[in-house]
Design a protein around this motif. Structure first.
Motif, mmCIF file in Angstrom:
data_model
loop_
_atom_site.group_PDB
_atom_site.id
_atom_site.type_symbol
_atom_site.label_atom_id
_atom_site.label_comp_id
_atom_site.label_asym_id
_atom_site.label_seq_id
_atom_site.Cartn_x
_atom_site.Cartn_y
_atom_site.Cartn_z
ATOM 1 N N VAL A 236 -34.785 -4.489 -28.544
ATOM 2 C CA VAL A 236 -34.610 -3.950 -26.678
ATOM 3 C C VAL A 236 -33.327 -4.659 -26.532
ATOM 4 O O VAL A 236 -32.301 -3.990 -25.869
ATOM 5 N N LEU A 237 -33.499 -5.633 -27.204
ATOM 6 C CA LEU A 237 -32.302 -6.985 -26.557
ATOM 7 C C LEU A 237 -30.929 -5.921 -26.960
ATOM 8 O O LEU A 237 -30.006 -6.634 -26.256
ATOM 9 N N ALA A 238 -30.592 -5.457 -28.380
ATOM 10 C CA ALA A 238 -29.926 -5.275 -28.502
ATOM 11 C C ALA A 238 -29.252 -4.077 -27.439
ATOM 12 O O ALA A 238 -28.025 -4.086 -27.105
ATOM 13 N N GLU A 239 -30.369 -2.960 -27.155
ATOM 14 C CA GLU A 239 -30.196 -2.442 -26.441
ATOM 15 C C GLU A 239 -29.291 -2.774 -24.936
ATOM 16 O O GLU A 239 -28.426 -1.693 -24.657
ATOM 17 N N MET A 240 -29.753 -3.249 -24.266
ATOM 18 C CA MET A 240 -29.685 -4.016 -23.306
ATOM 19 C C MET A 240 -27.988 -4.668 -23.423
ATOM 20 O O MET A 240 -27.551 -4.136 -22.400
ATOM 21 N N ARG A 241 -27.843 -4.778 -24.250
ATOM 22 C CA ARG A 241 -26.292 -5.885 -25.139
ATOM 23 C C ARG A 241 -25.315 -4.759 -24.791
ATOM 24 O O ARG A 241 -24.599 -4.515 -24.194
ATOM 25 N N GLN A 242 -25.529 -3.978 -25.042
ATOM 26 C CA GLN A 242 -24.711 -2.669 -25.519
ATOM 27 C C GLN A 242 -24.842 -1.469 -24.034
ATOM 28 O O GLN A 242 -23.779 -1.397 -23.082
ATOM 29 N N ARG A 243 -25.723 -1.505 -23.442
ATOM 30 C CA ARG A 243 -25.764 -1.454 -21.751
ATOM 31 C C ARG A 243 -25.039 -1.707 -21.118
ATOM 32 O O ARG A 243 -24.367 -1.599 -20.234
ATOM 33 N N LEU A 244 -25.169 -4.211 -21.040
ATOM 34 C CA LEU A 244 -24.407 -4.700 -20.101
ATOM 35 C C LEU A 244 -23.470 -4.859 -19.911
ATOM 36 O O LEU A 244 -22.343 -4.983 -19.537
ATOM 37 N N ASP A 245 -23.100 -4.397 -21.949
ATOM 38 C CA ASP A 245 -20.989 -3.986 -22.082
ATOM 39 C C ASP A 245 -20.629 -3.204 -21.875
ATOM 40 O O ASP A 245 -19.430 -3.826 -21.417
ATOM 41 N N GLN A 246 -20.724 -2.195 -21.725
ATOM 42 C CA GLN A 246 -20.424 -1.077 -20.665
ATOM 43 C C GLN A 246 -20.194 -1.542 -19.715
ATOM 44 O O GLN A 246 -19.287 -0.270 -19.173
ATOM 45 N N LYS A 247 -21.000 -1.692 -18.583
ATOM 46 C CA LYS A 247 -21.263 -1.373 -17.425
ATOM 47 C C LYS A 247 -19.672 -2.273 -16.952
ATOM 48 O O LYS A 247 -18.980 -3.841 -16.823
ATOM 49 N N GLN B 190 -34.632 2.561 -24.800
ATOM 50 C CA GLN B 190 -34.745 3.415 -26.121
ATOM 51 C C GLN B 190 -35.814 3.012 -27.513
ATOM 52 O O GLN B 190 -35.386 3.076 -28.100
ATOM 53 N N VAL B 191 -36.855 2.466 -26.783
ATOM 54 C CA VAL B 191 -38.049 2.575 -27.515
ATOM 55 C C VAL B 191 -39.110 3.016 -27.581
ATOM 56 O O VAL B 191 -39.486 3.755 -26.219
ATOM 57 N N ALA B 192 -39.737 2.964 -28.694
ATOM 58 C CA ALA B 192 -41.932 3.568 -28.916
ATOM 59 C C ALA B 192 -42.391 3.394 -27.776
ATOM 60 O O ALA B 192 -43.175 3.404 -27.198
ATOM 61 N N ASP B 193 -42.563 1.721 -27.714
ATOM 62 C CA ASP B 193 -43.509 1.583 -27.381
ATOM 63 C C ASP B 193 -42.836 0.897 -26.115
ATOM 64 O O ASP B 193 -42.559 -0.883 -25.478
ATOM 65 N N ARG B 194 -42.560 1.161 -24.396
ATOM 66 C CA ARG B 194 -42.237 1.141 -23.204
ATOM 67 C C ARG B 194 -42.941 0.408 -22.981
ATOM 68 O O ARG B 194 -44.567 0.858 -22.107
ATOM 69 N N PRO B 195 -42.963 -0.716 -22.024
ATOM 70 C CA PRO B 195 -43.528 -1.418 -21.002
ATOM 71 C C PRO B 195 -43.770 -1.072 -19.909
ATOM 72 O O PRO B 195 -43.452 0.465 -19.212
ATOM 73 N N ARG B 196 -44.658 -1.718 -19.471
ATOM 74 C CA ARG B 196 -45.276 -1.380 -18.221
ATOM 75 C C ARG B 196 -44.864 -2.195 -16.340
ATOM 76 O O ARG B 196 -44.995 -3.680 -17.381
ATOM 77 N N LEU B 197 -44.166 -1.895 -15.683
ATOM 78 C CA LEU B 197 -43.422 -2.819 -14.835
ATOM 79 C C LEU B 197 -44.086 -3.223 -14.020
ATOM 80 O O LEU B 197 -44.807 -2.736 -13.050
ATOM 81 N N ILE B 198 -44.705 -4.508 -14.256
ATOM 82 C CA ILE B 198 -45.910 -5.258 -13.279
ATOM 83 C C ILE B 198 -44.410 -5.465 -11.657
ATOM 84 O O ILE B 198 -45.215 -5.489 -10.937
ATOM 85 N N SER B 199 -43.357 -6.382 -12.317
ATOM 86 C CA SER B 199 -43.089 -7.265 -10.854
ATOM 87 C C SER B 199 -41.318 -7.162 -11.669
ATOM 88 O O SER B 199 -41.752 -7.841 -12.311
ATOM 89 N N ALA B 200 -40.863 -6.530 -10.513
ATOM 90 C CA ALA B 200 -39.552 -7.580 -10.706
ATOM 91 C C ALA B 200 -38.874 -7.754 -9.689
ATOM 92 O O ALA B 200 -38.167 -6.980 -8.540
#
Length: 101
Positions: free
Chosen positions: A90-101, A29-39
């Motif tokens: 970004v990290l605040a959003e990730m924390r919120q998403r992962l705390d809910q799961k 949920q950010v304006a500047d979304r990166p492109r995924l190179i590798s995961a």
């Protein structure tokens, strides 16, 4: 001379789950979304439109996992400040998403 910033954050979720959320950049949920190179192998590599890149390394720990972020190839101090704010959001959003799961 290119600059870089580093951040480290712990999550109450396993490295695989964090890898899944971190690599799903289309849901960020950010304006500047990166492109995924590798995961793979607990490591996510992202490329940004400003030609900077971020490498997120995930390490399993006793109660979840730790993400270490290295955002490099940053061109100046102004961009360093902007990227620090970006990763905080970004990290605040990730924390919120992962705390809910």
């Amino acid at each position: 001379m290119a600059l870089s910033i580093q951040a480290e954050v712990s999550f109450p979720a396993g490295a695989g789950q964090v890898l899944s959320v971190m690599s799903d950049v289309s849901s960020w949920q950010v304006a500047d979304r990166p492109r995924l190179i590798s995961a793979k192998n607990n490591k996510v590599t992202l490329a940004f439109e400003d030609f900077s890149r971020a490498v997120i390394t995930l390490e399993p720990v006793e109660h979840g996992s730790t993400a270490r972020i290295l955002h490099e190839l940053i061109k100046d101090d102004l961009q360093v400040n902007a990227r620090q704010i970006y990763w905080k959001d970004v990290l605040a959003e990730m924390r919120q998403r992962l705390d809910q799961k």
